[in-house]
Scaffold this motif. Structure first.
Motif, PDB file in Angstrom:
ATOM      1  N   LEU A   1       0.919  -1.114   0.026  1.00 38.22           N
ATOM      2  CA  LEU A   1       0.054   0.077  -0.093  1.00 38.22           C
ATOM      3  C   LEU A   1       0.968   1.330   0.101  1.00 38.22           C
ATOM      4  O   LEU A   1       0.598   2.268  -0.728  1.00 38.22           O
ATOM      5  CB  LEU A   1      -0.861  -0.138   1.377  1.00 38.22           C
ATOM      6  N   ASP A   2       1.989   1.224   0.716  1.00 36.69           N
ATOM      7  CA  ASP A   2       2.831   2.405   0.885  1.00 36.69           C
ATOM      8  C   ASP A   2       3.428   2.685  -0.562  1.00 36.69           C
ATOM      9  O   ASP A   2       3.736   3.630  -1.099  1.00 36.69           O
ATOM     10  CB  ASP A   2       3.978   2.187   1.918  1.00 36.69           C
ATOM     11  N   ASP A   3       3.828   1.366  -1.202  1.00 39.85           N
ATOM     12  CA  ASP A   3       4.450   1.601  -2.536  1.00 39.85           C
ATOM     13  C   ASP A   3       3.459   2.131  -3.596  1.00 39.85           C
ATOM     14  O   ASP A   3       3.826   3.059  -4.398  1.00 39.85           O
ATOM     15  CB  ASP A   3       5.077   0.091  -2.895  1.00 39.85           C
ATOM     16  N   ALA A   4       2.159   1.682  -3.317  1.00 42.25           N
ATOM     17  CA  ALA A   4       1.180   2.125  -4.409  1.00 42.25           C
ATOM     18  C   ALA A   4       0.592   3.547  -4.117  1.00 42.25           C
ATOM     19  O   ALA A   4       0.434   4.036  -5.261  1.00 42.25           O
ATOM     20  CB  ALA A   4       0.140   1.176  -4.496  1.00 42.25           C
ATOM     21  N   TYR A   5       0.375   3.874  -2.923  1.00 39.73           N
ATOM     22  CA  TYR A   5       0.059   4.933  -2.576  1.00 39.73           C
ATOM     23  C   TYR A   5       0.787   6.127  -1.731  1.00 39.73           C
ATOM     24  O   TYR A   5       0.364   7.316  -1.524  1.00 39.73           O
ATOM     25  CB  TYR A   5      -1.348   4.843  -1.950  1.00 39.73           C
ATOM     26  N   ASP A   6       1.798   5.612  -1.588  1.00 43.88           N
ATOM     27  CA  ASP A   6       2.908   6.654  -0.963  1.00 43.88           C
ATOM     28  C   ASP A   6       2.195   7.307   0.307  1.00 43.88           C
ATOM     29  O   ASP A   6       2.248   8.578   0.493  1.00 43.88           O
ATOM     30  CB  ASP A   6       3.205   7.893  -1.853  1.00 43.88           C
TER      31      ASP A   6
ATOM     32  N   GLY B   1     -17.166  -4.228  -2.564  1.00 43.31           N
ATOM     33  CA  GLY B   1     -17.476  -2.585  -2.385  1.00 43.31           C
ATOM     34  C   GLY B   1     -16.554  -2.068  -1.223  1.00 43.31           C
ATOM     35  O   GLY B   1     -16.067  -0.974  -1.407  1.00 43.31           O
ATOM     36  N   PRO B   2     -16.556  -2.658  -0.074  1.00 42.13           N
ATOM     37  CA  PRO B   2     -15.314  -2.303   0.920  1.00 42.13           C
ATOM     38  C   PRO B   2     -14.182  -2.008   0.343  1.00 42.13           C
ATOM     39  O   PRO B   2     -13.375  -1.029   0.692  1.00 42.13           O
ATOM     40  CB  PRO B   2     -15.508  -3.220   2.226  1.00 42.13           C
ATOM     41  N   THR B   3     -13.684  -3.031  -0.524  1.00 42.85           N
ATOM     42  CA  THR B   3     -12.318  -2.809  -0.911  1.00 42.85           C
ATOM     43  C   THR B   3     -12.293  -1.546  -2.063  1.00 42.85           C
ATOM     44  O   THR B   3     -11.053  -0.911  -1.795  1.00 42.85           O
ATOM     45  CB  THR B   3     -11.793  -4.042  -1.648  1.00 42.85           C
ATOM     46  N   ALA B   4     -13.215  -1.431  -2.745  1.00 45.43           N
ATOM     47  CA  ALA B   4     -13.230  -0.183  -3.396  1.00 45.43           C
ATOM     48  C   ALA B   4     -13.281   1.077  -2.538  1.00 45.43           C
ATOM     49  O   ALA B   4     -12.526   2.069  -2.966  1.00 45.43           O
ATOM     50  CB  ALA B   4     -14.472  -0.086  -4.342  1.00 45.43           C
ATOM     51  N   LEU B   5     -13.846   1.171  -1.662  1.00 51.53           N
ATOM     52  CA  LEU B   5     -13.852   2.375  -0.478  1.00 51.53           C
ATOM     53  C   LEU B   5     -12.493   2.365  -0.040  1.00 51.53           C
ATOM     54  O   LEU B   5     -11.911   3.560   0.020  1.00 51.53           O
ATOM     55  CB  LEU B   5     -14.909   1.974   0.367  1.00 51.53           C
TER      56      LEU B   5
ATOM     57  N   ALA C   1      -3.521  11.706  -2.260  1.00 49.58           N
ATOM     58  CA  ALA C   1      -3.564  13.194  -2.701  1.00 49.58           C
ATOM     59  C   ALA C   1      -3.331  14.264  -1.757  1.00 49.58           C
ATOM     60  O   ALA C   1      -2.832  15.197  -2.031  1.00 49.58           O
ATOM     61  CB  ALA C   1      -4.764  13.365  -3.371  1.00 49.58           C
ATOM     62  N   ALA C   2      -3.824  13.870  -0.351  1.00 48.65           N
ATOM     63  CA  ALA C   2      -3.636  14.773   0.546  1.00 48.65           C
ATOM     64  C   ALA C   2      -2.296  15.036   0.799  1.00 48.65           C
ATOM     65  O   ALA C   2      -1.980  16.195   1.516  1.00 48.65           O
ATOM     66  CB  ALA C   2      -4.678  14.349   1.959  1.00 48.65           C
ATOM     67  N   GLY C   3      -1.379  14.025   0.833  1.00 47.85           N
ATOM     68  CA  GLY C   3      -0.002  14.037   1.259  1.00 47.85           C
ATOM     69  C   GLY C   3       0.699  14.896   0.308  1.00 47.85           C
ATOM     70  O   GLY C   3       1.965  15.278   0.491  1.00 47.85           O
ATOM     71  N   THR C   4       0.089  15.108  -1.057  1.00 47.73           N
ATOM     72  CA  THR C   4       0.928  15.675  -1.807  1.00 47.73           C
ATOM     73  C   THR C   4       0.847  17.416  -1.972  1.00 47.73           C
ATOM     74  O   THR C   4       0.034  17.940  -1.419  1.00 47.73           O
ATOM     75  CB  THR C   4       0.739  14.983  -3.453  1.00 47.73           C
TER      76      THR C   4
ATOM     77  N   ALA D   1      -6.230   6.538  -2.200  1.00 52.78           N
ATOM     78  CA  ALA D   1      -5.835   7.329  -3.144  1.00 52.78           C
ATOM     79  C   ALA D   1      -6.181   9.036  -2.510  1.00 52.78           C
ATOM     80  O   ALA D   1      -5.388   9.896  -2.737  1.00 52.78           O
ATOM     81  CB  ALA D   1      -6.894   7.302  -4.401  1.00 52.78           C
ATOM     82  N   ASP D   2      -7.081   9.046  -1.927  1.00 48.77           N
ATOM     83  CA  ASP D   2      -7.457  10.499  -1.175  1.00 48.77           C
ATOM     84  C   ASP D   2      -6.382  10.755  -0.192  1.00 48.77           C
ATOM     85  O   ASP D   2      -5.981  11.864  -0.182  1.00 48.77           O
ATOM     86  CB  ASP D   2      -8.653  10.507  -0.343  1.00 48.77           C
ATOM     87  N   LEU D   3      -5.853   9.683   0.651  1.00 49.05           N
ATOM     88  CA  LEU D   3      -4.632   9.857   1.639  1.00 49.05           C
ATOM     89  C   LEU D   3      -3.352  10.204   0.658  1.00 49.05           C
ATOM     90  O   LEU D   3      -2.692  11.355   1.108  1.00 49.05           O
ATOM     91  CB  LEU D   3      -4.519   8.583   2.480  1.00 49.05           C
TER      92      LEU D   3
END
Length: 160
Positions: free
Chosen positions: A104-109, A143-147, A157-160, A153-155
């Motif tokens: 997850l860290d690799d994919a979404y930083d 559904g929960p996985t998509a959420l 985006a917020a970190g950049t 992705a939101d996290l």
């Protein structure tokens, strides 16, 4: 389950069972170790072979949606009353969560703490899905996985 029944099914003698495993607890611990290897370590090795973080996550989902859930449930049930098996299950769960946090860290930083928290959520969802929908893990958790992916992705985006 009896030693005699196991030996009859495997077409082996009780003597060979006791020579190899020592006790029924030795057999159960070997079973838990085999579960950990095939359903944690081998999956992680297959996932790690993919080239991109996104591909690794997709492979992880694909492989974990088709594992032997009867074996998974059985080992987890044994862990309730066998300390050595509980240690194997906890070790496997820790490995799964750490591996997933890395993916997850690799994919979404995300950073370590957020990645670990999301990995725990994903893993908890997977364990619950096994109990709630053992024949339709992917459908139950879609559904929960998509959420969780959108949250990741939101996290990011917020970190950049």
């Amino acid at each position: 389950m009896t030693v005699e029944g196991l030996c009859a099914a495997a077409k082996r003698t009780k003597g060979s069972f006791y020579h190899h495993f020592g006790t029924i607890d030795g057999f159960l611990l070997a079973l838990a170790d085999a579960w950990r290897k095939t359903q944690t370590d081998d999956i992680a090795a297959n996932v790690a072979a993919d080239t991109t973080p996104e591909a690794r996550l997709e492979t992880l989902v694909r492989l974990t949606n088709v594992i032997d859930y009867d074996l998974e449930a059985g080992v987890r049930a044994l862990a309730v009353s066998h300390a050595a098996i509980l240690a194997v299950v906890r070790g496997a769960d820790d490995r799964r969560e750490a591996f997933l946090a890395s993916l997850l860290d690799d994919a979404y930083d995300l950073g370590h703490d957020d990645a670990v928290s999301l990995a725990r959520l994903y893993h908890a969802l997977h364990v619950v899905a096994q109990a709630r929908a053992p024949n339709a893990i992917g459908d139950f958790s879609a559904g929960p996985t998509a959420l969780l992916r959108r949250l990741s992705a939101d996290l990011k985006a917020a970190g950049t």
